[in-house]
Design an enzyme around this catalytic site. Structure first.
Site, PDB file in Angstrom:
ATOM      1  N   VAL A   1       0.834  -1.198   0.000  1.00 48.97           N
ATOM      2  CA  VAL A   1       0.000   0.000   0.000  1.00 48.97           C
ATOM      3  C   VAL A   1       0.871   1.251   0.000  1.00 48.97           C
ATOM      4  O   VAL A   1       1.729   1.426   0.875  1.00 48.97           O
ATOM      5  CB  VAL A   1      -0.955   0.020   1.205  1.00 48.97           C
ATOM      6  CG1 VAL A   1      -1.813   1.281   1.171  1.00 48.97           C
ATOM      7  CG2 VAL A   1      -1.823  -1.230   1.214  1.00 48.97           C
ATOM      8  N   LYS A   2       0.640   2.088  -0.977  1.00 49.27           N
ATOM      9  CA  LYS A   2       1.388   3.334  -1.112  1.00 49.27           C
ATOM     10  C   LYS A   2       0.677   4.432  -0.319  1.00 49.27           C
ATOM     11  O   LYS A   2      -0.502   4.717  -0.541  1.00 49.27           O
ATOM     12  CB  LYS A   2       1.474   3.711  -2.597  1.00 49.27           C
ATOM     13  CG  LYS A   2       2.808   4.238  -3.048  1.00 49.27           C
ATOM     14  CD  LYS A   2       2.817   4.363  -4.558  1.00 49.27           C
ATOM     15  CE  LYS A   2       4.157   4.897  -5.042  1.00 49.27           C
ATOM     16  NZ  LYS A   2       4.141   5.104  -6.506  1.00 49.27           N
TER      17      LYS A   2
END
Length: 219
Positions: free
Chosen positions: A86-87
């Site tokens: 997850v960015k």
């Protein structure tokens, strides 16, 4: 050094995979929008392309900027595929989200890092990766590679496990300098990756060998 491919184009990813040059993939909202396809469909397809016995990280970015929104999106993205990282944007709420997600066992990539202290905060929060954007610093007449050097040194000083992803790569020299500095990863546009194998002396040498062979065949 690991090579991540910075793209949401599945054809580019397949081609780079055929060369064995994909240790991971990074995407962002701009790259996804460029493809004109459903976000989750693209992420799932990328994960399936790179699927193998080892986990190949595929970064998918949250859009919400508030803490609860980021956490909700992040947990949903993590369920799409085991390869999803997850960015998270480098903000105060982003750091809070990174800390919580890290404790939940969800891998994170803190993005849009432009200072060594931002990277240090992300590492202390438990980020799996940090992404310093070097090309964008070069664009405003700052030395992007200096940022990479500082982050690598700080992480080495304190034995952080957070990996450095050199992002916003514009040319092969960025990758070369990153490798010499000891950065863990460079995330590279497909067009830049294609330049790595090219060298005028290689082309000249191949042509010379072919010319000599053709002369020999005529004898």
């Amino acid at each position: 050094m690991k090579f991540f491919l910075d793209t949401a184009n599945v054809d580019e990813i397949r081609e780079a995979c055929s060369m064995g040059m994909v240790d991971g993939v990074t995407t962002n909202p701009s790259l996804i929008a460029k493809e004109g396809r459903d976000f989750e469909t693209v992420i799932r397809e990328i994960c399936e392309i790179v699927e193998g016995p080892d986990i190949i990280p595929v970064s998918a970015e949250v859009i919400r900027l508030d803490l609860e929104g980021m956490l909700s999106e992040a947990r949903h993205l993590a369920e799409i595929h085991r390869n999803v990282v997850v960015k998270i944007p480098m903000t105060v709420d982003g750091i809070k989200a990174t800390r919580i997600l890290s404790r939940e066992g969800i891998d994170t990539n803190v993005t849009l890092v432009f200072s060594p202290l931002q990277a240090l905060m992300a590492a202390k929060a438990g980020a799996t990766y940090v992404s310093p954007f070097i090309g964008r610093l070069d664009d405003i007449s700052q030395e992007g590679m200096t940022l990479v050097e500082q982050i690598v040194q700080i992480f080495h000083n304190y034995a952080f496990h957070t990996q450095v992803i050199v992002a916003s790569v514009r040319n092969p020299l960025h990758v070369l300098e990153s490798a010499l500095m000891g950065a863990d990863i460079a995330t590279i546009p497909f067009s830049v990756l294609g330049k790595f194998a090219s060298h005028p002396l290689t082309d000249k040498g191949i042509q010379s060998f072919l010319n000599d062979w053709n002369k020999f065949q005529k004898c």
